[in-house]
Design an enzyme around this catalytic site. Structure first.
Site, PDB file in Angstrom:
ATOM      1  N   GLY A   1      92.596  75.699 -29.719  1.00 57.74           N
ATOM      2  CA  GLY A   1      91.623  76.182 -30.707  1.00 57.74           C
ATOM      3  C   GLY A   1      91.241  75.058 -31.660  1.00 57.74           C
ATOM      4  O   GLY A   1      91.111  73.904 -31.249  1.00 57.74           O
ATOM      5  N   GLY A   2      91.109  75.393 -32.947  1.00 53.84           N
ATOM      6  CA  GLY A   2      90.720  74.396 -33.943  1.00 53.84           C
ATOM      7  C   GLY A   2      91.701  73.236 -33.992  1.00 53.84           C
ATOM      8  O   GLY A   2      91.307  72.080 -34.199  1.00 53.84           O
TER       9      GLY A   2
ATOM     10  N   SER B   1      75.716  50.782 -11.038  1.00 54.26           N
ATOM     11  CA  SER B   1      75.977  51.407  -9.733  1.00 54.26           C
ATOM     12  C   SER B   1      75.446  50.530  -8.605  1.00 54.26           C
ATOM     13  O   SER B   1      76.079  50.399  -7.558  1.00 54.26           O
ATOM     14  CB  SER B   1      75.304  52.784  -9.680  1.00 54.26           C
ATOM     15  OG  SER B   1      75.830  53.608 -10.686  1.00 54.26           O
TER      16      SER B   1
ATOM     17  N   GLY C   1      91.868  50.051  -6.907  1.00 54.87           N
ATOM     18  CA  GLY C   1      91.539  50.395  -8.289  1.00 54.87           C
ATOM     19  C   GLY C   1      91.210  51.868  -8.432  1.00 54.87           C
ATOM     20  O   GLY C   1      91.600  52.523  -9.404  1.00 54.87           O
TER      21      GLY C   1
ATOM     22  N   GLU D   1      84.821  52.225 -12.357  1.00 53.94           N
ATOM     23  CA  GLU D   1      85.289  52.052 -10.950  1.00 53.94           C
ATOM     24  C   GLU D   1      84.328  52.774  -9.993  1.00 53.94           C
ATOM     25  O   GLU D   1      84.750  53.272  -8.951  1.00 53.94           O
ATOM     26  CB  GLU D   1      86.718  52.595 -10.745  1.00 53.94           C
ATOM     27  CG  GLU D   1      87.760  51.976 -11.616  1.00 53.94           C
ATOM     28  CD  GLU D   1      88.384  50.709 -11.062  1.00 53.94           C
ATOM     29  OE1 GLU D   1      89.060  50.011 -11.830  1.00 53.94           O
ATOM     30  OE2 GLU D   1      88.182  50.408  -9.868  1.00 53.94           O
TER      31      GLU D   1
ATOM     32  N   LEU E   1      82.210  42.414 -12.668  1.00 56.34           N
ATOM     33  CA  LEU E   1      81.173  42.662 -11.657  1.00 56.34           C
ATOM     34  C   LEU E   1      79.885  43.143 -12.337  1.00 56.34           C
ATOM     35  O   LEU E   1      78.801  42.646 -12.070  1.00 56.34           O
ATOM     36  CB  LEU E   1      81.704  43.730 -10.674  1.00 56.34           C
ATOM     37  CG  LEU E   1      80.759  44.237  -9.596  1.00 56.34           C
ATOM     38  CD1 LEU E   1      80.387  43.122  -8.617  1.00 56.34           C
ATOM     39  CD2 LEU E   1      81.419  45.396  -8.811  1.00 56.34           C
TER      40      LEU E   1
ATOM     41  N   ARG F   1      78.544  58.967   3.016  1.00 58.66           N
ATOM     42  CA  ARG F   1      78.253  57.912   4.005  1.00 58.66           C
ATOM     43  C   ARG F   1      79.342  57.861   5.072  1.00 58.66           C
ATOM     44  O   ARG F   1      79.064  57.762   6.258  1.00 58.66           O
ATOM     45  CB  ARG F   1      78.210  56.560   3.311  1.00 58.66           C
ATOM     46  CG  ARG F   1      76.802  56.068   3.143  1.00 58.66           C
ATOM     47  CD  ARG F   1      76.823  54.612   2.690  1.00 58.66           C
ATOM     48  NE  ARG F   1      75.799  54.436   1.698  1.00 58.66           N
ATOM     49  CZ  ARG F   1      75.916  53.711   0.599  1.00 58.66           C
ATOM     50  NH1 ARG F   1      77.030  53.064   0.345  1.00 58.66           N
ATOM     51  NH2 ARG F   1      74.921  53.618  -0.250  1.00 58.66           N
TER      52      ARG F   1
ATOM     53  N   GLN G   1      90.716  73.603 -25.779  1.00 58.90           N
ATOM     54  CA  GLN G   1      90.367  75.030 -25.947  1.00 58.90           C
ATOM     55  C   GLN G   1      91.612  75.877 -26.232  1.00 58.90           C
ATOM     56  O   GLN G   1      91.592  76.758 -27.090  1.00 58.90           O
ATOM     57  CB  GLN G   1      89.671  75.515 -24.665  1.00 58.90           C
ATOM     58  CG  GLN G   1      89.002  76.869 -24.798  1.00 58.90           C
ATOM     59  CD  GLN G   1      87.801  76.823 -25.739  1.00 58.90           C
ATOM     60  OE1 GLN G   1      87.248  75.776 -25.996  1.00 58.90           O
ATOM     61  NE2 GLN G   1      87.434  77.974 -26.281  1.00 58.90           N
TER      62      GLN G   1
HETATM   63  C1  LIG Z   1      84.837  51.504 -20.819  1.00 55.64           C
HETATM   64  C2  LIG Z   1      84.265  50.834 -19.608  1.00 55.64           C
HETATM   65  C3  LIG Z   1      84.980  49.839 -18.966  1.00 55.64           C
HETATM   66  C4  LIG Z   1      84.429  49.176 -17.880  1.00 55.64           C
HETATM   67  N1  LIG Z   1      85.132  48.155 -17.298  1.00 55.64           N
HETATM   68  C5  LIG Z   1      84.521  47.395 -16.348  1.00 55.64           C
HETATM   69  C6  LIG Z   1      85.150  46.211 -15.861  1.00 55.64           C
HETATM   70  O1  LIG Z   1      86.284  45.867 -16.236  1.00 55.64           O
HETATM   71  N2  LIG Z   1      84.476  45.439 -14.981  1.00 55.64           N
HETATM   72  C7  LIG Z   1      83.228  45.770 -14.528  1.00 55.64           C
HETATM   73  O2  LIG Z   1      82.683  45.031 -13.712  1.00 55.64           O
HETATM   74  N3  LIG Z   1      82.623  46.903 -14.944  1.00 55.64           N
HETATM   75  C8  LIG Z   1      83.224  47.713 -15.848  1.00 55.64           C
HETATM   76  N4  LIG Z   1      82.598  48.840 -16.327  1.00 55.64           N
HETATM   77  C9  LIG Z   1      81.261  49.167 -15.851  1.00 55.64           C
HETATM   78  C10 LIG Z   1      81.220  50.397 -14.968  1.00 55.64           C
HETATM   79  O3  LIG Z   1      81.766  50.103 -13.719  1.00 55.64           O
HETATM   80  C11 LIG Z   1      79.749  50.867 -14.913  1.00 55.64           C
HETATM   81  O4  LIG Z   1      79.448  51.431 -16.177  1.00 55.64           O
HETATM   82  C12 LIG Z   1      79.525  51.876 -13.809  1.00 55.64           C
HETATM   83  O5  LIG Z   1      79.595  51.263 -12.555  1.00 55.64           O
HETATM   84  C13 LIG Z   1      78.158  52.571 -13.942  1.00 55.64           C
HETATM   85  O6  LIG Z   1      77.128  51.660 -14.126  1.00 55.64           O
HETATM   86  P1  LIG Z   1      76.067  51.886 -15.309  1.00 55.64           P
HETATM   87  O7  LIG Z   1      76.825  52.114 -16.544  1.00 55.64           O
HETATM   88  O8  LIG Z   1      75.115  50.762 -15.268  1.00 55.64           O
HETATM   89  O9  LIG Z   1      75.335  53.239 -14.940  1.00 55.64           O
HETATM   90  P2  LIG Z   1      74.075  53.402 -13.957  1.00 55.64           P
HETATM   91  O10 LIG Z   1      74.358  52.740 -12.655  1.00 55.64           O
HETATM   92  O11 LIG Z   1      72.837  53.032 -14.679  1.00 55.64           O
HETATM   93  O12 LIG Z   1      74.097  54.971 -13.705  1.00 55.64           O
HETATM   94  C14 LIG Z   1      73.495  55.916 -14.597  1.00 55.64           C
HETATM   95  C15 LIG Z   1      73.593  57.298 -13.948  1.00 55.64           C
HETATM   96  O13 LIG Z   1      72.850  57.315 -12.703  1.00 55.64           O
HETATM   97  C16 LIG Z   1      73.691  57.750 -11.653  1.00 55.64           C
HETATM   98  N5  LIG Z   1      73.337  57.075 -10.403  1.00 55.64           N
HETATM   99  C17 LIG Z   1      73.076  55.759 -10.198  1.00 55.64           C
HETATM  100  N6  LIG Z   1      72.825  55.514  -8.916  1.00 55.64           N
HETATM  101  C18 LIG Z   1      72.943  56.699  -8.273  1.00 55.64           C
HETATM  102  C19 LIG Z   1      72.798  57.118  -6.907  1.00 55.64           C
HETATM  103  N7  LIG Z   1      72.536  56.262  -5.925  1.00 55.64           N
HETATM  104  N8  LIG Z   1      72.972  58.434  -6.614  1.00 55.64           N
HETATM  105  C20 LIG Z   1      73.278  59.326  -7.605  1.00 55.64           C
HETATM  106  N9  LIG Z   1      73.416  58.982  -8.894  1.00 55.64           N
HETATM  107  C21 LIG Z   1      73.268  57.694  -9.228  1.00 55.64           C
HETATM  108  C22 LIG Z   1      75.107  57.372 -12.104  1.00 55.64           C
HETATM  109  O14 LIG Z   1      76.092  58.129 -11.421  1.00 55.64           O
HETATM  110  C23 LIG Z   1      75.036  57.669 -13.584  1.00 55.64           C
HETATM  111  O15 LIG Z   1      75.242  59.048 -13.802  1.00 55.64           O
HETATM  112  C24 LIG Z   1      83.155  49.551 -17.395  1.00 55.64           C
HETATM  113  C25 LIG Z   1      82.440  50.580 -18.019  1.00 55.64           C
HETATM  114  C26 LIG Z   1      82.970  51.213 -19.119  1.00 55.64           C
HETATM  115  C27 LIG Z   1      82.166  52.300 -19.793  1.00 55.64           C
END
Ligand SMILES: Cc1cc2nc3c(=O)[nH]c(=O)nc-3n(C[C@H](O)[C@H](O)[C@H](O)COP(=O)(O)OP(=O)(O)OC[C@H]3O[C@@H](n4cnc5c(N)ncnc54)[C@H](O)[C@@H]3O)c2cc1C
Length: 384
Positions: free
Chosen positions: A338-339, A131, A241, A362, A124, A374, A335
């Site tokens: 410790g080390g 996000s 998920g 997720e 996705l 919401r 914690q």
């Molecule tokens: C190891 C790993 C495995 C993954 N596996 C998959 C996978 O199999 N398939 C897949 O599709 N994706 C996968 N992902 C992607 C994952 O779902 C996204 O990283 C996640 O949805 C966050 O998107 P972003 O990294 O672009 O962060 P961003 O959306 O850029 O967010 C950055 C920060 O802003 C905050 N933020 C953004 N919008 C808002 C809001 N409206 N209100 C408050 N705070 C907000 C976020 O919480 C975050 O702290 C994976 C990611 C990782 C790291």
């Protein structure tokens, strides 16, 4: 209300626990150090029906309830979070095809996925849409009875290793969710290639990879559901998920707690074991309270999914609470040691590195809170 597991649930949990002790725990440290993806473990999990947990029996699956699934993921994560996460993604994909696919699609892909012969991945996210997933820009352009895919996806768990990719791509211009459709794309399709593999803080034995589509042509029969239904399909699998990731977090926290408890019973300072100090006792007590609370929340969300109740808010609550809890518990386990907690002689530093991502994927925990708020506001409006 019953809090005890029934006989079948206890059997499933015990089976997963034995499997973890024999097949995951002894190897997880080495896999982590060598960035090794243990594909052979999926074949063994398949023998226990774990690769077909979301697949109906008529297509070769074991069709476990979400609650039984949560018990399995908790146990697997006690040994190796990376394997539990990879399996959760695989089952998410298999479940989506079994649920949203037509008969031809089910027959074509679900038996292979359920038997573990094929591995699934879910795609996705993109570089510019995390996000805000509905703003994704990977395109699927219809030409007669084909679609032509162009674009780049990011962060794909099982990427490169998986055979079957559940891909969300845009079939109409714009940025909204209604223009997103869902496709099944097979590894090896011309025009479908893999980009960089991410170098991560933790979860080293779970590959996370970029997908690149350049004029990749697939038959229209590989679209899952109707045009424009893709985002709905993606979100529906995210609910289970999220429950799975909540269960994984409980498992990792439980493992960290056990290491900390044992260590505190043996380590002596000031002439006595450190578990006689109230400061350490309270840390252990807080861990135990929070693990149990998270487990109950995960089981409640799973129960709501199993009984067809509105579960989205509960899935988000379970994911958010359990993963925040596990981050805290693993940090405090380091914690307590410790080390010794900060070095690789004990697994707690791996647990802490691994679990961080559970607050991010997720849907980040900020997004879970958006979903929960919401739902609360909508409930208020309904009550007038
Ligand atoms: C190891 C790993 C495995 C993954 N596996 C998959 C996978 O199999 N398939 C897949 O599709 N994706 C996968 N992902 C992607 C994952 O779902 C996204 O990283 C996640 O949805 C966050 O998107 P972003 O990294 O672009 O962060 P961003 O959306 O850029 O967010 C950055 C920060 O802003 C905050 N933020 C953004 N919008 C808002 C809001 N409206 N209100 C408050 N705070 C907000 C976020 O919480 C975050 O702290 C994976 C990611 C990782 C790291």
């Amino acid at each position: 209300m019953k809090f005890d597991l029934d006989e079948e649930q206890s059997d499933i949990r015990d089976m997963a626990r034995r499997f973890t002790e024999e097949q995951l725990t002894p190897y997880a440290e080495r896999w982590d150090e060598q960035n090794y993806f243990p594909r052979e473990v999926y074949t063994r999990m398949a023998e226990l029906g774990l690769t077909g947990m979301t697949t109906p029996e008529e297509y070769g699956g074991s069709a476990l309830s979400k609650l039984s699934g949560a018990l399995v993921y908790e146990e697997l994560a006690r040994g190796d979070m990376a394997t539990a996460v990879g399996l959760s993604v695989h089952n998410m994909v298999t479940g989506s095809i079994a649920h949203f696919g037509n008969e031809e699609q089910r027959i074509r892909w679900t038996p292979g996925l359920a038997s573990g012969e094929l591995l699934g991945a879910f795609s996705l996210s993109e570089a510019a849409s995390g996000s805000d997933a509905a703003s994704l820009q990977c395109r699927a352009e219809r030409r007669d009875d084909h679609y032509i895919l162009n674009g780049t996806k990011m962060w794909v768990t099982n990427g490169g290793e998986a055979d079957i990719y559940l891909l969300m791509a845009r079939t109409t211009q714009g940025r909204g969710s209604s223009g997103v459709s869902s496709f099944v794309v097979e590894k090896g399709t011309p025009g479908f290639n893999f980009g960089k593999t991410e170098r991560k803080m933790g979860l080293h034995s779970s590959p996370t990879r970029e997908l690149i589509f350049e004029d990749c042509t697939i038959p229209a029969t590989q679209r899952l559901g109707e045009e424009g239904q893709g985002f709905k399909i993606a979100l529906s699998s995210l609910d289970s998920g999220r429950v799975n990731i909540g269960a994984v977090a409980v498992g990792v926290a439980q493992a960290a707690f056990m290491v900390a408890t044992r260590y505190a019973a043996e380590r002596e300072q000031f002439g006595q074991t450190i578990n006689t100090f109230q400061g350490v006792q309270f840390m252990l007590a807080d861990m135990a309270i929070k693990i149990e609370a998270a487990r109950l929340l995960v089981h409640e969300a799973a129960y709501k999914l199993d009984t067809g109740q509105s579960a989205g808010m509960y899935a988000s609550m379970a994911k958010c609470f359990a993963t925040d809890m596990a981050m805290e518990v693993t940090t405090n386990a380091v914690q307590v040691l410790g080390g010794a907690g900060y070095v690789r002689d004990y697994p707690v530093e791996r647990y802490m590195r691994d679990i961080k991502v559970s607050q991010i994927f997720e849907g980040t925990n900020q997004i879970q809170r958006v979903v929960i708020a919401r739902a609360l506001l909508a409930n208020l409006r309904q009550q007038g």
